[in-house]
Design a protein around this motif. Structure first.
Motif, PDB file in Angstrom:
ATOM      1  N   LEU A 144       0.831  -1.205   0.000  1.00 35.90           N
ATOM      2  CA  LEU A 144       0.000   0.000   0.000  1.00 35.90           C
ATOM      3  C   LEU A 144       0.871   1.263   0.000  1.00 35.90           C
ATOM      4  O   LEU A 144       2.092   1.189   0.133  1.00 35.90           O
ATOM      5  N   ALA A 145       0.217   2.401  -0.133  1.00 38.94           N
ATOM      6  CA  ALA A 145       0.942   3.672  -0.223  1.00 38.94           C
ATOM      7  C   ALA A 145       1.760   3.956   1.036  1.00 38.94           C
ATOM      8  O   ALA A 145       2.769   4.664   0.976  1.00 38.94           O
ATOM      9  N   ASN A 146       1.343   3.399   2.165  1.00 37.04           N
ATOM     10  CA  ASN A 146       2.084   3.621   3.409  1.00 37.04           C
ATOM     11  C   ASN A 146       3.288   2.696   3.549  1.00 37.04           C
ATOM     12  O   ASN A 146       3.976   2.714   4.575  1.00 37.04           O
ATOM     13  N   GLY A 147       3.531   1.879   2.513  1.00 37.44           N
ATOM     14  CA  GLY A 147       4.686   0.993   2.533  1.00 37.44           C
ATOM     15  C   GLY A 147       4.446  -0.361   3.157  1.00 37.44           C
ATOM     16  O   GLY A 147       5.331  -1.220   3.145  1.00 37.44           O
ATOM     17  N   GLN A 148       3.237  -0.558   3.704  1.00 33.57           N
ATOM     18  CA  GLN A 148       2.920  -1.825   4.349  1.00 33.57           C
ATOM     19  C   GLN A 148       2.326  -2.812   3.343  1.00 33.57           C
ATOM     20  O   GLN A 148       1.570  -2.426   2.448  1.00 33.57           O
ATOM     21  N   PRO A 149       2.623  -4.105   3.504  1.00 32.07           N
ATOM     22  CA  PRO A 149       1.940  -5.101   2.671  1.00 32.07           C
ATOM     23  C   PRO A 149       0.434  -5.047   2.894  1.00 32.07           C
ATOM     24  O   PRO A 149      -0.024  -4.805   4.026  1.00 32.07           O
ATOM     25  N   LEU A 150      -0.323  -5.245   1.848  1.00 34.75           N
ATOM     26  CA  LEU A 150      -1.778  -5.250   1.969  1.00 34.75           C
ATOM     27  C   LEU A 150      -2.245  -6.224   3.036  1.00 34.75           C
ATOM     28  O   LEU A 150      -3.189  -5.951   3.780  1.00 34.75           O
ATOM     29  N   VAL A 151      -1.600  -7.376   3.129  1.00 39.45           N
ATOM     30  CA  VAL A 151      -2.083  -8.424   4.033  1.00 39.45           C
ATOM     31  C   VAL A 151      -1.600  -8.242   5.470  1.00 39.45           C
ATOM     32  O   VAL A 151      -2.039  -8.974   6.359  1.00 39.45           O
ATOM     33  N   ALA A 152      -0.705  -7.295   5.719  1.00 42.44           N
ATOM     34  CA  ALA A 152      -0.151  -7.144   7.071  1.00 42.44           C
ATOM     35  C   ALA A 152      -1.265  -6.856   8.075  1.00 42.44           C
ATOM     36  O   ALA A 152      -2.072  -5.944   7.885  1.00 42.44           O
ATOM     37  N   GLY A 153      -1.314  -7.668   9.124  1.00 46.31           N
ATOM     38  CA  GLY A 153      -2.323  -7.493  10.158  1.00 46.31           C
ATOM     39  C   GLY A 153      -3.709  -7.973   9.773  1.00 46.31           C
ATOM     40  O   GLY A 153      -4.661  -7.771  10.530  1.00 46.31           O
TER      41      GLY A 153
END
Length: 204
Positions: free
Chosen positions: A124-133
């Motif tokens: 995602l735009a925030n640098g996190q993987p979509l699936v994180a959490g």
């Protein structure tokens, strides 16, 4: 070696759910052209209807590549499985581009069986993987062992999703298991394809 590609049932069943709900369905592939198959059931009425639908049949003869797809045109992106996706999805920048754009525009990202291989590289735009959490499911390590392909696939999908920060929720082998976490909807195996499509509609 054996040829692989996408599993027709995992495309046909969601197509039926979406079209019955009044949605227009387009198909695309990573490379464009006629997508390779990883199995079909000639006796399945839904698969026959899918393959014989004039709009779908015309697209399957020469699918647009994902590079040509504008995600702004879609409310849902559905990543169909089949073992071929394990090689094609994680290496495609356009899989990541389309998935991210649909999700960040408020749309639904859905995937079934090996289709969640697409989720491994969506950031995602925030640098996190979509699936994180997020809670997800996919073809399980146990199912991969049952079909004898543990040492053929380039990685084990459930492990890769977990490595990206997801909580992988397995169900019993080859039984329906659908996991929805907000606008991310995943299914474990071919038996889950219809349920994923229904859950994707509910997540809209």
């Amino acid at each position: 070696m054996r040829p692989t590609g996408y599993y027709i049932g995992e495309a046909a069943e969601p197509w039926r759910v979406f079209t019955d709900a009044g949605y227009a369905v387009d198909v695309a592939s990573v490379a464009g052209g006629t997508p390779p198959e990883d199995g079909r059931n000639e006796d399945d009425a839904t698969q026959r209807a899918f393959l014989n639908d004039p709009h779908i049949a015309a697209q399957l003869r020469n699918t647009p590549s994902l590079a040509e797809v504008s995600p702004d045109d879609y409310d849902v992106v559905f990543f169909v499985g089949g073992h071929g996706t394990m090689w094609d999805f994680p290496t495609s920048p356009d899989v990541a581009r389309v998935g991210r754009a649909v999700y960040e525009a408020g749309g639904v990202v859905a995937a079934v069986c090996h289709g969640p291989a697409a989720l491994v590289t969506i950031t995602l735009a925030n640098g996190q993987p979509l699936v994180a959490g997020k809670r997800v499911t996919s073809f399980t390590n146990s199912e991969e062992a049952a079909v004898g392909l543990t040492h053929v696939v380039p990685f084990l999908l459930a492990d890769a999703l977990t490595d990206k920060g997801a909580t992988h929720i397995p169900g019993p082998d080859f039984t329906e298991n659908v996991v929805a976490d907000g606008r991310l909807v995943t299914g474990q195996n071919p038996q889950s394809a219809t349920g994923v499509a229904r859950a994707a509609l509910s997540a809209r």
